[in-house]
Design a protein around this motif. Sequence first.
Motif, PDB file in Angstrom:
ATOM      1  N   SER A 164       0.784  -1.081   0.303  1.00 47.29           N
ATOM      2  CA  SER A 164       0.152   0.029   0.273  1.00 47.29           C
ATOM      3  C   SER A 164       0.992   0.833  -0.263  1.00 47.29           C
ATOM      4  O   SER A 164       0.675   2.364  -0.704  1.00 47.29           O
ATOM      5  CB  SER A 164      -1.159  -0.125   1.199  1.00 47.29           C
ATOM      6  N   PHE A 165       2.107   1.421  -0.160  1.00 46.47           N
ATOM      7  CA  PHE A 165       2.985   2.421   0.252  1.00 46.47           C
ATOM      8  C   PHE A 165       4.501   1.968   0.190  1.00 46.47           C
ATOM      9  O   PHE A 165       5.127   0.173   0.897  1.00 46.47           O
ATOM     10  CB  PHE A 165       2.942   3.469   1.728  1.00 46.47           C
ATOM     11  N   THR A 166       5.573   2.370  -0.010  1.00 46.39           N
ATOM     12  CA  THR A 166       6.721   1.857  -0.312  1.00 46.39           C
ATOM     13  C   THR A 166       6.923   1.672   1.279  1.00 46.39           C
ATOM     14  O   THR A 166       6.740   2.320   2.633  1.00 46.39           O
ATOM     15  CB  THR A 166       7.891   3.233  -0.371  1.00 46.39           C
ATOM     16  N   GLY A 167       7.881   0.589   1.617  1.00 42.92           N
ATOM     17  CA  GLY A 167       8.082  -0.164   2.967  1.00 42.92           C
ATOM     18  C   GLY A 167       7.136  -0.838   3.627  1.00 42.92           C
ATOM     19  O   GLY A 167       7.038  -1.901   4.330  1.00 42.92           O
ATOM     20  N   ALA A 168       5.805  -1.232   3.166  1.00 50.99           N
ATOM     21  CA  ALA A 168       4.511  -2.283   3.203  1.00 50.99           C
ATOM     22  C   ALA A 168       5.274  -3.299   2.967  1.00 50.99           C
ATOM     23  O   ALA A 168       4.220  -3.517   2.092  1.00 50.99           O
ATOM     24  CB  ALA A 168       3.812  -1.307   3.269  1.00 50.99           C
ATOM     25  N   SER A 169       6.218  -4.105   3.471  1.00 49.13           N
ATOM     26  CA  SER A 169       6.527  -5.860   2.743  1.00 49.13           C
ATOM     27  C   SER A 169       5.943  -6.658   2.852  1.00 49.13           C
ATOM     28  O   SER A 169       5.043  -7.779   2.248  1.00 49.13           O
ATOM     29  CB  SER A 169       7.623  -6.047   2.921  1.00 49.13           C
ATOM     30  N   ARG A 216     -14.654   9.442  12.945  1.00 50.05           N
ATOM     31  CA  ARG A 216     -15.488   8.228  11.866  1.00 50.05           C
ATOM     32  C   ARG A 216     -15.485   6.611  12.314  1.00 50.05           C
ATOM     33  O   ARG A 216     -16.243   6.436  12.191  1.00 50.05           O
ATOM     34  CB  ARG A 216     -14.728   8.574  10.315  1.00 50.05           C
ATOM     35  N   ALA A 217     -14.024   6.357  12.738  1.00 49.41           N
ATOM     36  CA  ALA A 217     -14.181   4.850  13.040  1.00 49.41           C
ATOM     37  C   ALA A 217     -14.651   5.152  14.307  1.00 49.41           C
ATOM     38  O   ALA A 217     -15.851   3.883  14.189  1.00 49.41           O
ATOM     39  CB  ALA A 217     -12.741   4.989  13.366  1.00 49.41           C
ATOM     40  N   ILE A 218     -14.891   5.669  15.489  1.00 50.38           N
ATOM     41  CA  ILE A 218     -15.904   5.656  16.445  1.00 50.38           C
ATOM     42  C   ILE A 218     -17.219   5.619  16.741  1.00 50.38           C
ATOM     43  O   ILE A 218     -18.160   5.084  16.606  1.00 50.38           O
ATOM     44  CB  ILE A 218     -15.770   7.027  17.854  1.00 50.38           C
ATOM     45  N   GLN A 219     -17.783   7.020  14.726  1.00 55.06           N
ATOM     46  CA  GLN A 219     -18.545   7.080  14.739  1.00 55.06           C
ATOM     47  C   GLN A 219     -19.834   5.744  13.892  1.00 55.06           C
ATOM     48  O   GLN A 219     -20.670   4.948  14.352  1.00 55.06           O
ATOM     49  CB  GLN A 219     -19.131   8.166  13.955  1.00 55.06           C
ATOM     50  N   GLU A 220     -18.470   4.864  13.014  1.00 56.09           N
ATOM     51  CA  GLU A 220     -19.089   4.479  12.475  1.00 56.09           C
ATOM     52  C   GLU A 220     -18.853   2.854  12.458  1.00 56.09           C
ATOM     53  O   GLU A 220     -19.391   2.356  11.694  1.00 56.09           O
ATOM     54  CB  GLU A 220     -18.395   4.366  10.730  1.00 56.09           C
ATOM     55  N   LYS A 221     -17.967   2.541  13.685  1.00 55.17           N
ATOM     56  CA  LYS A 221     -17.835   1.350  14.395  1.00 55.17           C
ATOM     57  C   LYS A 221     -17.023   0.912  13.468  1.00 55.17           C
ATOM     58  O   LYS A 221     -17.298  -0.203  13.163  1.00 55.17           O
ATOM     59  CB  LYS A 221     -19.153   0.590  14.665  1.00 55.17           C
ATOM     60  N   SER A 222     -16.475   1.354  12.506  1.00 59.06           N
ATOM     61  CA  SER A 222     -15.436   0.232  11.440  1.00 59.06           C
ATOM     62  C   SER A 222     -14.900   1.291  10.807  1.00 59.06           C
ATOM     63  O   SER A 222     -14.298   2.341  11.229  1.00 59.06           O
ATOM     64  CB  SER A 222     -16.466   0.572   9.905  1.00 59.06           C
ATOM     65  N   ILE A 223     -13.318   0.517   9.923  1.00 53.99           N
ATOM     66  CA  ILE A 223     -12.367   0.895   9.881  1.00 53.99           C
ATOM     67  C   ILE A 223     -11.366   0.823   8.337  1.00 53.99           C
ATOM     68  O   ILE A 223     -12.196  -0.244   7.666  1.00 53.99           O
ATOM     69  CB  ILE A 223     -10.712   0.919  11.217  1.00 53.99           C
ATOM     70  N   ARG A 224     -10.843   1.769   7.687  1.00 56.08           N
ATOM     71  CA  ARG A 224     -10.304   1.122   6.433  1.00 56.08           C
ATOM     72  C   ARG A 224      -8.843   1.107   6.455  1.00 56.08           C
ATOM     73  O   ARG A 224      -7.902   1.839   6.406  1.00 56.08           O
ATOM     74  CB  ARG A 224     -10.675   1.935   5.048  1.00 56.08           C
ATOM     75  N   PRO A 225      -8.282   0.038   6.591  1.00 53.44           N
ATOM     76  CA  PRO A 225      -6.871  -0.175   6.508  1.00 53.44           C
ATOM     77  C   PRO A 225      -6.172   0.451   4.988  1.00 53.44           C
ATOM     78  O   PRO A 225      -7.030   1.039   4.009  1.00 53.44           O
ATOM     79  CB  PRO A 225      -6.697  -2.276   5.878  1.00 53.44           C
ATOM     80  N   ALA A 273      -6.667  -0.348   1.383  1.00 54.09           N
ATOM     81  CA  ALA A 273      -8.081  -1.092   1.125  1.00 54.09           C
ATOM     82  C   ALA A 273      -8.850  -1.154   0.799  1.00 54.09           C
ATOM     83  O   ALA A 273      -9.311   0.586   1.083  1.00 54.09           O
ATOM     84  CB  ALA A 273      -8.476  -1.882   2.628  1.00 54.09           C
ATOM     85  N   GLN A 274      -9.640  -1.341  -0.203  1.00 55.02           N
ATOM     86  CA  GLN A 274     -11.338  -0.875  -0.879  1.00 55.02           C
ATOM     87  C   GLN A 274     -12.695  -0.813  -0.149  1.00 55.02           C
ATOM     88  O   GLN A 274     -13.736  -0.504   0.404  1.00 55.02           O
ATOM     89  CB  GLN A 274     -11.424  -2.135  -1.719  1.00 55.02           C
TER      90      GLN A 274
END
Length: 453
Positions: free
Chosen positions: A217-222, A255-264, A267-268
């Motif tokens: 997902s970015f440089t160094g994300a092995s 947003r994570a607290i309100q929606e109770k969801s996250i997006r790594p 990730a799509q």
Amino acid sequence: MSNPLALIVDDEPDIRELLEITLGRMQIDTRAAEDLRSAEEWLQKEQFDLCLTDMRLPDGNGIELVEKISQHYPELPVAVITAHGNMDSAVLALKAGAFDFVSKPVDLTILRKLVGTALKLEQPKTSKETTTAGAEKSSELLGKSAAAEQIRTMIRKLARSQAPVFISGESGTGKELAARLIHQQGPRADHNFIAVNCGAIPQELMESEFFGHLKGSFTGASTDKEGLFQAADGGTLFLDEVADLPLNMQVKLLRAIQEKSIRPVGAQKELAVDVRIASATHKDLSNLVEQGEFRQDLFYRINVIELTIPPLRERKDDIALLADKMLNRIAEQSNTAKPRIDRDALKALFNYNFPGNIRELENMLERAVALCEGSTICLDDLLIPQSAPSINNQNTPNELEIGTSLDTHMESVERELITQALEDTHWNKTAAAKKLGISFRALRYKLDKLGID
């Protein structure tokens, strides 16, 4: 053994049916009500293990039902179903005593996690963390002061809720310990308690640390990386020094607290997470909000319920107990005999205001154990800063072993300190209370208790 029983309150037949089917597949029996009146009738007829209610009802709203349940059925967890994006009503419901909330359209994964957590409230705690580590941690908050008892009472109440809790207090007062105890005494005790110092994470790595990332997902994300929210799923995420979060990260956390969801990162799709948020800082958040350094909407989300940890100078009755436990732990860690502490040293601890609070007391004792010769801690071993009040050393026994006849020794020490403060202030009780670092009411209580005229 009969199935758990849930009360569903919603005026939309489709929503009631969806909830009944979902809970039925979880082996939970249900009763349905379309308004407040019928909900109250069901509550009088049967004993429920959970209540799910919509916020908008034909003859009232969900907050009214939350308040009634909190008053008449305090052991019954109730969760509210709110319209998408209407977090203000969810916060009001949490403040009124709701256990948790879920937004429409209802995410069934989030709903199932919420229901599972709620039903654990009535189950006995058997996890190793709760029975052993939890007991060890709890002893740190033992004390006979009114402040210590108030903290214990609040922790017991907060443990039953899933509302975000904000813990305020000076550095070194034990804010993380209070958050751990709330976690350990609640239904999330068998899941992770994840503590993170928000000021210790480099800003460019924050999103990855909190939400995780995918490989490439970015440089160094092995490799794929799990974030803090995922690690705390089902448990508690403690955000220490939350005031140090940069503004761009505050938006994502909100947003994570309100929606109770996250997006790594990378990730799509979003991932549902069931995390209780506890946060703390020694800074004045409301002041930072006024200065524009902390988002007001995030402040209201994390500050649904506030727990204030008083400084050690307002818990002086607890100093001997805390010192006793700390000396026990130091002796165990070093595999040596527990040291004694002489009377003058104990009096000095009571006279000192401890700007560093409990952490400073522990550091002071660890240093004293290393410096003392033999098995007795003397006044000179404590290395109390010169700004500390002078000690009256007359007519005091040479040494005192903490934990032996503690109440008798403490009353004697208190009597000397109070009498000295009264004499120094020409028996002005208000001035004496200020000198002792306690309230006027506390001084008046001690005068009556000790029979000082």
